[in-house]
Design a protein around this motif. Structure first.
Motif, mmCIF file in Angstrom:
data_model
loop_
_atom_site.group_PDB
_atom_site.id
_atom_site.type_symbol
_atom_site.label_atom_id
_atom_site.label_comp_id
_atom_site.label_asym_id
_atom_site.label_seq_id
_atom_site.Cartn_x
_atom_site.Cartn_y
_atom_site.Cartn_z
ATOM 1 N N ASN A 21 0.790 -1.240 0.000
ATOM 2 C CA ASN A 21 0.000 0.000 0.000
ATOM 3 C C ASN A 21 0.821 1.289 0.000
ATOM 4 O OD1 ASN A 21 -2.665 -0.266 -0.394
ATOM 5 N ND2 ASN A 21 -3.280 0.413 1.635
ATOM 6 N N LYS A 22 1.976 1.274 -0.629
ATOM 7 C CA LYS A 22 2.785 2.490 -0.698
ATOM 8 C C LYS A 22 2.784 3.101 -2.087
ATOM 9 C CE LYS A 22 3.832 2.110 3.526
ATOM 10 N NZ LYS A 22 2.818 2.755 4.367
ATOM 11 N N LYS A 24 3.183 1.181 -5.020
ATOM 12 C CA LYS A 24 4.052 0.466 -5.970
ATOM 13 C C LYS A 24 3.332 0.265 -7.307
ATOM 14 C CE LYS A 24 4.502 -3.122 -3.269
ATOM 15 N NZ LYS A 24 3.729 -2.637 -2.127
ATOM 16 N N SER A 25 2.131 -0.264 -7.213
ATOM 17 C CA SER A 25 1.387 -0.533 -8.450
ATOM 18 C C SER A 25 1.067 0.761 -9.191
ATOM 19 C CB SER A 25 0.090 -1.292 -8.133
ATOM 20 O OG SER A 25 0.380 -2.504 -7.484
ATOM 21 N N SER A 26 0.803 1.827 -8.440
ATOM 22 C CA SER A 26 0.518 3.124 -9.076
ATOM 23 C C SER A 26 1.743 3.597 -9.858
ATOM 24 C CB SER A 26 0.157 4.174 -8.025
ATOM 25 O OG SER A 26 -0.861 3.701 -7.178
ATOM 26 N N ASN A 158 7.228 8.308 -2.142
ATOM 27 C CA ASN A 158 5.930 8.700 -2.694
ATOM 28 C C ASN A 158 5.205 9.528 -1.624
ATOM 29 O OD1 ASN A 158 3.417 8.877 -3.871
ATOM 30 N ND2 ASN A 158 2.930 6.687 -3.690
HETATM 31 N N1 GDP Z 1 -3.309 10.399 -2.694
HETATM 32 C C1 GDP Z 1 -2.440 9.492 -3.158
HETATM 33 N N2 GDP Z 1 -2.820 8.226 -3.184
HETATM 34 C C2 GDP Z 1 -1.952 7.311 -3.642
HETATM 35 C C3 GDP Z 1 -0.669 7.672 -4.127
HETATM 36 N N3 GDP Z 1 -0.048 6.530 -4.522
HETATM 37 C C4 GDP Z 1 -0.921 5.532 -4.292
HETATM 38 N N4 GDP Z 1 -2.065 5.982 -3.770
HETATM 39 C C5 GDP Z 1 -3.251 5.191 -3.380
HETATM 40 O O1 GDP Z 1 -2.845 4.250 -2.393
HETATM 41 C C6 GDP Z 1 -3.500 3.000 -2.593
HETATM 42 C C7 GDP Z 1 -2.464 1.901 -2.778
HETATM 43 O O2 GDP Z 1 -1.783 2.110 -3.994
HETATM 44 P P1 GDP Z 1 -1.101 0.913 -4.780
HETATM 45 O O3 GDP Z 1 -0.382 1.501 -5.934
HETATM 46 O O4 GDP Z 1 -2.069 -0.183 -5.065
HETATM 47 O O5 GDP Z 1 -0.053 0.447 -3.662
HETATM 48 P P2 GDP Z 1 0.789 -0.900 -3.533
HETATM 49 O O6 GDP Z 1 0.056 -1.797 -2.605
HETATM 50 O O7 GDP Z 1 2.102 -0.470 -2.962
HETATM 51 O O8 GDP Z 1 0.925 -1.469 -4.906
HETATM 52 C C8 GDP Z 1 -4.395 3.176 -3.811
HETATM 53 O O9 GDP Z 1 -5.691 3.456 -3.351
HETATM 54 C C9 GDP Z 1 -3.790 4.351 -4.529
HETATM 55 O O10 GDP Z 1 -4.750 5.037 -5.289
HETATM 56 C C10 GDP Z 1 -0.297 9.052 -4.078
HETATM 57 O O11 GDP Z 1 0.791 9.471 -4.482
HETATM 58 N N5 GDP Z 1 -1.231 9.923 -3.585
#
Ligand code: GDP
Ligand code: MG
Length: 470
Positions: A21-22, A24-26, A158
């Protein structure tokens, strides 16, 4: 076949790793410009490493591997520490850990295995942390493991909820990573994305050439998209402004109903052109997921015929009158605006201006919207085109606002599109006086349809009016 394989094998590859949830996928989605990456606020959505390739015209440029987050970094580090005698054996220890776990049916370290496998196979590391939460030594275990792999690595902060702890993170991260950058996958513009790619090139010398080529190709693609999208908008404007609709008048008819029906049909045709243009822009920028937001967008964005919103998109009266006069397009449309020719012009040109809604409503002549003429049985009743320059600028302003949003939207930003109305007056300042008059003339001509070269000229001017330009 072989050459293709070689190219695919040689493209730089980075594993994007970190806590769940940091973002990564975004980051993977924004940097590969792919909508196919799953992003979720539910942590633990990504359970398997999955590679996404950034390509231009079918040529792969680089690959990012989306991975699940670290789950048990401390235990993994302990295991590693128990399996080495000195620092030279660290990478081997990580490999040994993978070999041991890969054979197990139900490994407790499934996520760690998923994220370490691509790294040990040669991928670079992009370690992602959240700059709005404080740094804690807990992260040291996962950073150490990454260090142990010996692979080229960079850390990305991020700022999910702000930048409060960015400095603190920078200090800690720089001990484990050769490059530390702040990167927001939601808001990063082309320049920030390019800057990050350039940093990838610094990370590992053998990748430099590929990354530089990737940068060039992406910039080239961006320039092409700018031209294509402006042309799409020019064509859409031409269709909207020249549209005519007809209805056959039956022997028995109710005049008001007939006119209402025709007016509805005409308005619907114009809306359809707008919608088609938006869909085409979305697919041009490969924002396929946005298609599913289409209904929401329609709900949020004022309808083309919602006159109360026209002031948001159109031109103020002074500018409109000035330009229309210069373009020789003022003739009927503006002077007939119901305010009375001479006094209206005088009022408009000597200051005393009403800005916004009131002025535009006063200027707007809704000829194409109201149906002219008396229906005669057996004949056709027609609607359109709207020749009023005020309407043309409203249509243009709407398309530009939409284009700005679509062309700058990051793939990792999955929030539904909200179109910001920027208004036309401000945009027009980007054009020379001569270009402004040329634009007004083209918009006026559009009611008769534009030739291909005129559409091209209009597209060029539209290119200059974009927000991302200048
Ligand atoms: N506001 C904001 N939300 C973010 C940002 N990056 C990710 N998110 C949100 O955080 C949540 C987790 O993002 P995701 O990319 O799935 O994280 P992962 O678990 O590390 O792959 C999602 O709801 C994203 O929309 C950011 O820079 N700003
Ligand atoms: Mg994920």
């Amino acid at each position: 076949m072989d050459t293709v394989k070689t190219v695919l094998k040689d493209i730089p590859k980075f594993a994007v790793v970190g806590h769940p949830n940091k973002g990564k996928s975004s980051i993977v989605s924004t940097l590969t410009r792919q909508d196919a990456v799953s992003i979720s606020e539910v942590s633990g959505t990504t359970t398997q490493a999955q590679g996404f390739t950034c390509s231009v015209d079918g040529v792969p440029l680089y690959e990012l591997v989306d991975t699940p987050g670290f789950q048990r970094p401390r235990q993994v580090l302990e295991w590693l520490q128990q399996h080495v005698n000195n620092a030279s054996q660290r990478a081997e220890a990580v490999q040994a850990f993978l070999s041991e776990q890969q054979g197990k049916e139900n490994s407790r370290y499934k996520d760690e295995v998923e994220l370490l496998t691509p790294i040990m196979a040669g991928a670079g590391i992009l370690y992602v942390v959240d700059g709005s939460l404080p740094y804690t030594p807990e992260f040291e275990a996962e950073m150490s493991i990454l260090q142990w792999t010996g692979q080229p690595r960079m850390a990305l902060i991020n700022p999910i909820g702000g930048e409060v702890y960015v400095e603190q993170w920078q200090a800690a991260l720089s001990q484990f990573f050769s490059i530390v950058r702040v990167f927001d996958p939601m808001t990063a513009n082309e320049q920030k994305k390019s800057a990050l790619l350039s940093a990838f090139a610094e990370l590992h010398e053998p990748w430099r050439k590929n990354i530089e080529q990737a940068l060039e190709r992406l910039q080239d693609q961006q320039a092409k998209l700018d031209v294509q999208s402006a042309y799409l908008v020019a064509e859409c404007l031409s269709s909207i402004l020249s549209e005519k609709q007809h209805i056959k008048v039956p022997t028995q008819f109710v005049e008001s109903t007939l006119k209402k029906q025709l007016s509805k049909q005409y308005q619907q045709a114009l809306r359809t052109y707008e919608n088609q243009c938006w869909q085409q822009l979305q697919s041009l920028y490969a924002l396929t997921r946005l298609q599913t937001h289409a209904h929401q967008l329609e709900a949020d964005f004022p309808d083309l015929f919602d006159q109360s919103s026209w002031y948001l998109f159109g031109l103020d009266r002074k500018k409109l009158v000035g330009l229309s006069t210069a373009a020789g397009a003022a003739s009927g449309a503006i002077i007939d605006a119901g305010v009375g020719g001479a006094s209206f012009m005088a009022g408009a040109l000597t200051g005393g201006l009403v800005s916004g809604l009131a002025s535009l409503a006063a200027t707007m002549k809704t000829d194409g919207l109201k149906i002219k003429g008396v229906p005669v049985a057996g004949k056709q009743l027609s609607a359109g085109p709207v020749k009023d320059p005020a309407f043309a600028f409203v249509v243009l302003g709407r398309q530009l606002d939409f284009l700005d949003v679509i062309s700058t939207k990051n793939h990792g930003d999955r929030v539904a599109v909200a179109v910001q109305e920027r208004g036309m007056s401000h945009r027009l300042d980007r054009l020379s006086k001569k270009q402004q008059v040329q634009l007004t003339r083209l918009l006026h001509k559009a009611s008769k349809g534009l030739s291909q070269s005129e559409t091209g000229q209009l597209a060029e001017l539209i290119g200059l009016l974009r927000h991302s330009v200048g």
